[in-house]
Design a protein around this motif. Structure first.
Motif, mmCIF file in Angstrom:
data_model
loop_
_atom_site.group_PDB
_atom_site.id
_atom_site.type_symbol
_atom_site.label_atom_id
_atom_site.label_comp_id
_atom_site.label_asym_id
_atom_site.label_seq_id
_atom_site.Cartn_x
_atom_site.Cartn_y
_atom_site.Cartn_z
ATOM 1 N N GLY A 136 -90.192 -92.819 22.791
ATOM 2 C CA GLY A 136 -89.178 -93.431 23.636
ATOM 3 C C GLY A 136 -89.690 -94.614 24.448
ATOM 4 N N ILE A 137 -88.751 -95.515 24.728
ATOM 5 C CA ILE A 137 -89.017 -96.659 25.611
ATOM 6 C C ILE A 137 -87.918 -96.688 26.675
ATOM 7 N N ARG A 138 -88.333 -96.944 27.910
ATOM 8 C CA ARG A 138 -87.354 -97.094 28.996
ATOM 9 C C ARG A 138 -87.435 -98.519 29.517
ATOM 10 N N VAL A 139 -86.271 -99.156 29.653
ATOM 11 C CA VAL A 139 -86.240 -100.487 30.265
ATOM 12 C C VAL A 139 -85.616 -100.384 31.652
ATOM 13 N N TRP A 140 -86.119 -101.216 32.552
ATOM 14 C CA TRP A 140 -85.575 -101.308 33.913
ATOM 15 C C TRP A 140 -85.150 -102.758 34.178
ATOM 16 N N THR A 154 -93.364 -97.582 27.701
ATOM 17 C CA THR A 154 -93.371 -96.749 26.507
ATOM 18 C C THR A 154 -93.803 -95.343 26.927
ATOM 19 N N GLY A 155 -93.517 -94.359 26.063
ATOM 20 C CA GLY A 155 -93.977 -93.000 26.348
ATOM 21 C C GLY A 155 -93.090 -92.277 27.341
ATOM 22 N N VAL A 156 -91.779 -92.239 27.063
ATOM 23 C CA VAL A 156 -90.854 -91.525 27.951
ATOM 24 C C VAL A 156 -91.041 -90.017 27.776
#
Lengths: 437, 160
Positions: A262-266, A273-275
């Protein structure tokens, strides 16, 4: 000939929805504008306050290409000053770090300044009587950087008045810093081990993009991580897997591993990376560490902190942190085709030494100029810096897992091989580049 | 070999760098004792390889990974390959301890590494801690102190 200065439309035209023009990497004028805008309108990383533990301690560094220094003032607050004598321009700090006592003294003409930058004394002062020096730039002392924020030991500064405040700029992304600090039973970090400095003949943004590029490790690092796995296969049966092999091997994890992490964007170009898991999830437990964490935080909270194994968190514009490894990498721009990469490591105060040992091993195996992982990354960046001069195609593609409904400045969690975070960075680049034009 | 002569120690150190310069890396690796280390400090006068960062602090397993990698088809940073060249001062025998089976030499050197049009020059001191293992000299520790160890370098890909 200026093609971009004073030409807002040309700057905006460099970043499209799913591709960016090569000039963002190779054009010196664009680079100069980045220094004046992107690095002045955002909160740039300065350093960690443990580098200036006692009053008078200082550390000299840069924001963009601007020389600055961080100093512990007599009132125990951390100040950030422009690193030049207001008189003739001489850099004030004589070493990259040290202790200046109660005041700075310029080595050229002995003008002296308090550690908040204010003018303390000028030798033979009567020569300035009735000259109006008090109203001059020189008479006002060393210029302080007005916008400084210390977040749990990490010191950031913003050079200009434009741009968002600290909380607005970082928002929820600070959770990655929280996790790194919370991993200390004492809730505190200290810079430790020494900084690795690695010169790259490429644009700084190539390094930033690489931090969330999860489709390259199994390709570019097959020669190092893949060889480590092959060599370890010959180990005697039952031999304990060494720390170094634990560090190398996950770079060869299959695409599926990276997709699922997983990737999380803000908002504002930050992301990680690494959710759900990462290459740092399966390291052997360090004896005695969990007990200390449980004693400090309670068992459940300790499990939650250590269960969060984010891979790379990118803070726009130019740093990456690794919470589980206690590492901060700073991509310092020098020219359009030159970047100094500094990799800083931290001790978790009150944790067993073996954690620092692993952090330092990770740093030298992956981030040193002598690192076999670093060698292949740098090779790719330098080939790109060269290849971008091809006129037939002037665009760099960032399209992977693009969704036209994707909005800028949003928070989202998605597939770990998306290039959304790269697009996110360039949307932020465009925003902060043009904000003050 | 029971106790090596000074000349044997000197010849060993000279041959060691020759094997590197001739890319005879497997033979070079064989010069290390099973528990041998190659250490390149990051800090001037560094004393601790564990809790202070180094440029390299590698046991035989990690050195073997490097040597194997240099042979690989997908070792992109070695397409084309780097070459290197050592110029040594005559190694000096700093200490001989036959009882403890420990011999230390000190060797100032210049090291050149090249790739494509690029040529980099490094000045360094090599300190070898040697022992006789099964009748042959072996490296327990090769320590390479680069004069500007704390400078920002580009890729250093072979062995000093």
């Amino acid at each position: 000939m200026a093609r971009y200065r004073g030409n807002l439309e040309a700057i905006k035209g460099l970043v499209r929805e799913t591709e960016v023009h090569r000039d963002v990497y190779i054009d010196e004028e664009v680079f100069q504008l980045e220094m004046e805008h992107v690095f002045a309108n955002t909160w740039a990383y300065v350093g960690h306050d443990s580098q200036v533990a006692k009053p008078g301690d200082y550390y000299g560094t840069t924001i963009g290409t601007q020389p600055i220094l961080m100093v512990r003032h007599t009132d125990n607050t951390v100040k950030v000053l422009h690193n030049r004598c207001p008189h003739k321009g001489t850099r004030i700090t004589t070493e990259s770090c040290g202790n200046t006592g109660k005041f700075f003294r310029c080595p050229y003409h002995a003008w002296s300044f308090k550690t908040d930058g204010s003018l303390l004394a000028i030798p033979l002062k009567k020569g300035y009587e009735n000259t109006g020096v008090e109203q001059s730039h020189a008479g006002r002392g060393m210029s302080p950087v007005k916008h400084v924020h210390n977040y749990r030991g990490f010191v950031f500064a913003k050079l200009r008045d434009v741009g968002p405040g600290f909380e607005e700029f970082f928002g929820d992304s600070l959770s990655s810093f929280d996790n790194m600090v919370d991993r200390s039973p004492a809730g505190r970090l200290e810079v430790a081990g020494g900084v690795l400095r690695y010169m790259h003949n490429c644009n700084w943004k190539m390094l930033v993009e690489n931090q969330t590029d999860t489709c390259h490790p199994m390709v570019a690092h097959e020669s190092s991580a893949g060889t480590a796995i092959e060599v370890w296969k010959n180990a005697p049966p039952g031999a304990k897997k060494p720390m170094a092999v634990e560090i190398y091997a996950p770079f060869m994890a299959p695409y599926e591993f990276f997709e699922n992490m997983g990737i999380r964007v803000w908002p504002n170009g930050h992301g990680h990376t690494g959710v759900h898991h990462s290459i740092h999830s399966d390291y052997s437990a360090v004896p005695g560490y969990f007990e200390k964490m449980a004693a400090a935080h309670g068992e459940e909270r300790a499990k939650a902190i250590l269960g969060e194994n984010r891979h790379n968190t990118v803070y726009f514009p130019n740093i990456m942190i690794k919470g589980p490894i206690q590492l901060v990498r700073v991509f310092k721009p020098i020219a359009a085709n030159k970047t100094l990469v500094e990799s800083w490591t931290f001790r978790l105060v009150d944790a067993p030494d073996m954690l620092l040992e692993r952090t330092l091993m990770y740093n030298r195996l992956i981030n040193a100029p002598t690192s076999v992982v670093g060698h292949d990354d740098l090779e790719m960046y330098e080939r790109a810096q060269e290849g971008l001069h091809v006129d037939a195609n002037q665009w760099v593609n960032l399209q992977r897992l693009y969704d036209p409904s994707e909005t800028p400045d949003t928070t989202a969690v998605t597939n770990g091989t998306t290039e959304w975070q790269m697009r996110n960075q360039f949307r932020a680049w465009s925003k902060f580049m043009t904000m003050s034009m | 070999m029971t106790a090596p002569t000074d000349q044997q120690l000197i010849d060993f150190v000279v041959r060691e760098t020759r094997l590197i310069d001739q890319h005879r890396f497997e033979e070079w690796l064989d010069l290390f004792a099973e528990d041998g280390f190659y250490w390149m400090p990051l800090e001037w006068g560094q004393t601790d390889p564990r809790l202070t960062t180094s440029l390299m602090y590698e046991d035989k397993l990690l050195l073997k990974i490097r040597v194997e990698r240099l042979k690989g088809n997908r070792t992109f940073s070695q397409k084309p390959k780097s070459r290197c060249h050592h110029v040594l001062q005559t190694p000096q025998v700093d200490s001989r301890n036959e009882a403890a089976n420990e011999y230390v030499t000190w060797t100032p050197m210049h090291y050149v590494e090249t790739r494509l049009d690029q040529q980099d020059l490094y000045a360094a001191w090599a300190t070898h801690t040697l022992a006789v293992v099964d009748g042959a000299l072996k490296i327990k520790l090769k320590r390479v102190d680069i004069v500007n160890c704390d400078a920002a370098f580009g890729n250093i890909q072979l062995f000093m």
